[in-house]
Motif scaffolding. Structure first.
Motif, mmCIF file in Angstrom:
data_model
loop_
_atom_site.group_PDB
_atom_site.id
_atom_site.type_symbol
_atom_site.label_atom_id
_atom_site.label_comp_id
_atom_site.label_asym_id
_atom_site.label_seq_id
_atom_site.Cartn_x
_atom_site.Cartn_y
_atom_site.Cartn_z
ATOM 1 N N LEU A 218 0.774 -1.342 -0.111
ATOM 2 C CA LEU A 218 0.139 0.016 -0.146
ATOM 3 C C LEU A 218 0.951 1.171 -0.031
ATOM 4 N N GLY A 219 1.828 1.322 0.735
ATOM 5 C CA GLY A 219 2.722 2.244 0.934
ATOM 6 C C GLY A 219 3.376 2.719 -0.152
ATOM 7 N N THR A 220 4.007 1.635 -0.850
ATOM 8 C CA THR A 220 4.623 1.818 -2.091
ATOM 9 C C THR A 220 3.849 2.769 -3.385
ATOM 10 N N VAL A 221 2.507 2.026 -3.499
ATOM 11 C CA VAL A 221 1.882 2.513 -4.425
ATOM 12 C C VAL A 221 1.412 4.002 -4.258
ATOM 13 N N LEU A 222 1.094 4.177 -2.890
ATOM 14 C CA LEU A 222 0.622 5.548 -2.438
ATOM 15 C C LEU A 222 1.795 6.573 -2.351
ATOM 16 N N ALA A 223 3.000 6.220 -2.166
ATOM 17 C CA ALA A 223 4.018 7.187 -2.490
ATOM 18 C C ALA A 223 4.003 7.584 -4.069
ATOM 19 N N GLY A 224 3.760 6.674 -4.997
ATOM 20 C CA GLY A 224 3.623 7.158 -6.317
ATOM 21 C C GLY A 224 2.658 8.264 -6.469
ATOM 22 N N ALA A 225 1.354 7.852 -5.855
ATOM 23 C CA ALA A 225 0.325 8.900 -6.139
ATOM 24 C C ALA A 225 0.648 10.253 -5.216
ATOM 25 N N VAL A 226 1.377 10.334 -3.930
ATOM 26 C CA VAL A 226 1.525 11.328 -3.440
ATOM 27 C C VAL A 226 2.304 12.379 -4.172
ATOM 28 N N ALA A 227 3.448 11.573 -4.656
ATOM 29 C CA ALA A 227 4.434 12.300 -5.563
ATOM 30 C C ALA A 227 3.981 12.913 -6.841
ATOM 31 N N LEU A 228 2.811 12.135 -7.319
ATOM 32 C CA LEU A 228 2.023 13.111 -8.504
ATOM 33 C C LEU A 228 1.406 14.008 -8.341
ATOM 34 N N LEU A 229 0.540 13.801 -7.010
ATOM 35 C CA LEU A 229 -0.628 14.562 -6.973
ATOM 36 C C LEU A 229 -0.396 15.563 -5.750
ATOM 37 N N ASP A 230 0.475 15.335 -4.915
ATOM 38 C CA ASP A 230 0.714 16.345 -3.662
ATOM 39 C C ASP A 230 -0.349 16.805 -2.855
ATOM 40 N N PRO A 231 -1.132 15.643 -2.297
ATOM 41 C CA PRO A 231 -2.377 15.852 -1.743
ATOM 42 C C PRO A 231 -2.089 16.265 -0.224
ATOM 43 N N GLN A 232 -3.092 16.933 0.498
ATOM 44 C CA GLN A 232 -2.880 17.404 1.634
ATOM 45 C C GLN A 232 -3.269 16.337 2.749
ATOM 46 N N LEU A 233 -3.947 15.334 2.512
ATOM 47 C CA LEU A 233 -4.324 14.269 3.185
ATOM 48 C C LEU A 233 -4.506 13.094 2.291
ATOM 49 N N VAL A 234 -4.364 11.860 2.951
ATOM 50 C CA VAL A 234 -4.655 10.509 2.585
ATOM 51 C C VAL A 234 -5.732 9.652 3.378
ATOM 52 N N LEU A 235 -6.854 9.636 2.972
ATOM 53 C CA LEU A 235 -7.749 9.057 3.784
ATOM 54 C C LEU A 235 -8.143 7.476 3.563
ATOM 55 N N VAL A 236 -8.562 6.724 4.345
ATOM 56 C CA VAL A 236 -8.761 5.335 4.323
ATOM 57 C C VAL A 236 -10.307 5.082 4.494
ATOM 58 N N ALA A 237 -10.866 4.538 3.706
ATOM 59 C CA ALA A 237 -12.425 3.928 4.116
ATOM 60 C C ALA A 237 -12.635 2.659 4.002
ATOM 61 N N GLY A 238 -13.589 2.021 4.173
ATOM 62 C CA GLY A 238 -13.708 0.699 4.049
ATOM 63 C C GLY A 238 -13.472 -0.027 5.428
ATOM 64 N N GLY A 239 -13.551 -1.616 5.281
ATOM 65 C CA GLY A 239 -13.523 -2.329 6.471
ATOM 66 C C GLY A 239 -12.211 -1.998 7.024
ATOM 67 N N VAL A 240 -11.012 -2.004 6.438
ATOM 68 C CA VAL A 240 -9.908 -2.047 6.804
ATOM 69 C C VAL A 240 -9.651 -0.583 7.547
#
Length: 297
Positions: A218-240
């Motif tokens: 999860l963290g490896t894929v999210l790092a690419g997304a964060v590098a691309l998008l520079d979000p203020q926050l990453v939210l996790v929804a769903g059962g996990v």
């Protein structure tokens, strides 16, 4: 609540359909109607919605779908294939009642950005982790949709160039969704993913190692997304999302390992609506209309 001031929110998933009414001005104030097994046919879905609306007049309808939605047309819904190519406006909405349709993760992020954990933010990422992985991006104050409604499908992102791929699930889903947790649990003699989480909370080494593997993916894929998008926050929804106490540390460690210093302060947080996020998002969308992904000024 007068008839003209309410909307109907429908949360259609692969296993269930939930419905609620909500005031136009307060989409989180849900008046639950019911929950049923997911319909097995379009006729069953049409009948259910008609029954819900039998004695109500609404200002709009919002509906989530567990797949690709383009406008009001469900293009690809793997768990409910009878929906493929269906225009929900034509089939579900009474005459003159506008319908807003969208992917379930996008609707969950709409709820969080309108009245939840991301309210007031312009840029955020949401991962909805359950049996599979849904995802959505808020950028510049609007939900990213892409050319066909399928933008930012991070469940299909891969950190393995040797992976052969699958037609119905992406690499990240296979490595980090609920079924991956179940598989890790079985491998070390536990019943399921919930038992794996409990064991990790007790500090059991094999369980912590399994959670670490999921967190790395999860963290490896999210790092690419964060590098691309520079979000203020990453939210996790769903059962996990209820397991972030044990899952967040390896996810954040993997993200920070792959990010430049100026992006390593990213926050990972659970959404505030939990399993209600899809319904709240559908209610927000119903109030905004067909172009629900644009921020209402």
């Amino acid at each position: 609540m007068t008839a003209a001031s309410s909307v109907l929110a429908l949360d259609l998933g692969g296993t269930s359909l939930r419905a609620a009414f909500a005031p136009l001005g307060d989409p989180a104030a849900l008046e639950m109607v019911g929950r049923w097994p997911a319909p097995a046919s379009m006729a069953e879905l049409e009948g259910r919605v008609a029954s819900i609306l039998a004695d109500r007049t609404v200002a709009g309808i919002g509906i989530t779908a567990p797949g690709l939605v383009e406008g009001t047309v469900t293009r690809w819904v793997p768990n409910l294939p009878f929906l493929d190519g269906i225009d929900l406006q034509e089939r579900l909405a009474p005459a003159s009642v506008p319908l807003a349709a969208g992917n379930d993760a996008q609707m969950a992020l709409l709820a969080e950005s309108a009245v939840g954990a991301a309210a007031g933010l312009d840029d955020a990422i949401l991962l909805a982790i359950g049996t599979g992985i849904g995802s959505a991006v808020l950028t510049g104050g609007r939900i990213a949709r892409g050319a066909h409604g399928g933008a930012c499908s991070f469940g299909w992102a891969s950190a393995d160039i040797g992976d052969p791929g699958e037609d119905r699930s992406g690499w990240l889903e296979r490595k980090a969704a609920g079924r991956a947790l179940d598989a890790h649990a079985t491998a070390i003699g536990l019943a399921d993913g919930a038992a794996l989480i409990d064991a990790a909370r007790r500090g059991e080494g094999a369980a912590l190692a399994a959670i670490g593997a999921v967190g790395d993916a999860l963290g490896t894929v999210l790092a690419g997304a964060v590098a691309l998008l520079d979000p203020q926050l990453v939210l996790v929804a769903g059962g996990v999302s209820e397991s972030l106490d044990v899952l967040a540390p390896p996810v954040l460690a993997a993200m920070r390992r792959q990010l430049p210093p100026h992006l390593r302060g990213i926050t990972l947080r659970a959404g505030v609506f939990g399993p209600r996020a899809g319904l709240v998002g559908a209610a927000v969308a119903a109030g905004r209309g067909r172009e629900w992904w644009r921020r209402k000024e």
